[in-house]
Design an enzyme around this catalytic site. Structure first.
Site, PDB file in Angstrom:
ATOM      1  N   HIS A   4     -24.876  39.552  11.598  1.00 37.59           N
ATOM      2  CA  HIS A   4     -23.624  39.799  12.662  1.00 37.59           C
ATOM      3  C   HIS A   4     -22.069  39.219  12.067  1.00 37.59           C
ATOM      4  CE1 HIS A   4     -25.765  41.774  15.987  1.00 37.59           C
ATOM      5  NE2 HIS A   4     -26.438  40.982  15.305  1.00 37.59           N
ATOM      6  N   CYS A  51     -26.585  45.676  12.003  1.00 37.52           N
ATOM      7  CA  CYS A  51     -28.323  44.899  13.048  1.00 37.52           C
ATOM      8  C   CYS A  51     -28.665  46.170  13.559  1.00 37.52           C
ATOM      9  CB  CYS A  51     -27.813  44.312  13.870  1.00 37.52           C
ATOM     10  SG  CYS A  51     -29.502  43.526  14.861  1.00 37.52           S
ATOM     11  N   GLU A  65     -18.914  39.995  12.420  1.00 33.78           N
ATOM     12  CA  GLU A  65     -18.738  39.845  14.084  1.00 33.78           C
ATOM     13  C   GLU A  65     -18.584  38.521  15.305  1.00 33.78           C
ATOM     14  OE1 GLU A  65     -22.407  41.961  15.456  1.00 33.78           O
ATOM     15  OE2 GLU A  65     -20.968  41.698  13.811  1.00 33.78           O
TER      16      GLU A  65
END
Length: 224
Positions: free
Chosen positions: A195, A87, A197
């Site tokens: 993302h 990002c 994560e």
């Protein structure tokens, strides 16, 4: 695998990134402040997390790309080190000249935050080897400037060199050819807007990001 996570004022996914890396490797990454002049010794991977570095003042990632630590990140990449930007981290990598193209305002000029279906365009990299080619995965996005722009010559090169890592199934931002992530020429740098994560634990609502980190740990140590 020994990893470091770069932290800028305005980073907000640094801890999530650290958790993903530690779960996959069993080793907590070192958190490195943007004003540090050098990276820790013996690193295998440098990760630049998402967030709003320096409040996205000027262009997203433009100030962060000129932070003292980024000189060491550029040198680390030049030596063949693995670098991940997610990002805002993707924006920083482009601003630092480590990846080609540009990230513009989303086509609808609105911030987009939702889980988005992706396709794994290639699994021939340390970053994508945890998946199968063309696998469908659900990964969150959260960005205002994720519209990846590649002129025709660059797009042809990315396609011809199998450097498109991920594509959107339902393009949320107007990105050229639905591109969600790209690889460097040596395949050791990945920039992606989604993302992984944030999809690394059932408590977060999904685990499609877990193979990303598991494959990354294995792929980096195998020298992929």
């Amino acid at each position: 695998m020994k990893a470091a996570v770069i932290v800028f004022p305005g980073s907000n996914c640094d801890r999530d990134m650290a958790v993903g890396l530690e779960r996959a490797t069993g080793r907590a990454p070192q958190m490195v402040w943007h004003k540090d002049a050098s990276l820790p010794e013996g690193l295998d991977l440098v990760a630049i997390p998402g967030g709003f570095s320096f409040g996205d003042y000027l262009r997203c990632g433009a100030i962060a790309a000129r932070a003292p630590i980024m000189r060491s990140v550029v040198d680390f990449a030049a030596r063949g080190g693995h670098v991940l930007g997610v990002c805002n981290g993707f924006q920083v990598l482009i601003e630092a000249g480590l990846l080609p193209g540009a990230l513009m305002r989303n086509a609808q000029l609105k911030y987009v935050c939702k889980v988005t279906p992706l396709r794994v365009a290639t699994n021939d990299s340390a970053f994508t080897c945890g998946y199968t080619r063309n696998q469908r995965i659900d990964i969150p996005i959260a960005h205002h400037d994720g519209n990846y722009l590649a002129e025709p010559a660059l797009l042809d090169r990315l396609r011809g060199e199998d450097r498109i890592a991920f594509t959107y199934e339902q393009n949320p931002n107007g990105s050229t050819a639905d591109i969600a992530g790209i690889l460097s020429e040596n395949r050791r740098i990945l920039g992606m807007m989604p993302h992984p994560e944030r999809a690394n634990d059932p408590a977060l609502g999904g685990t499609d990001g877990a193979p990303f980190f598991a494959g990354l740990a294995e792929g980096v140590m195998a020298g992929a």
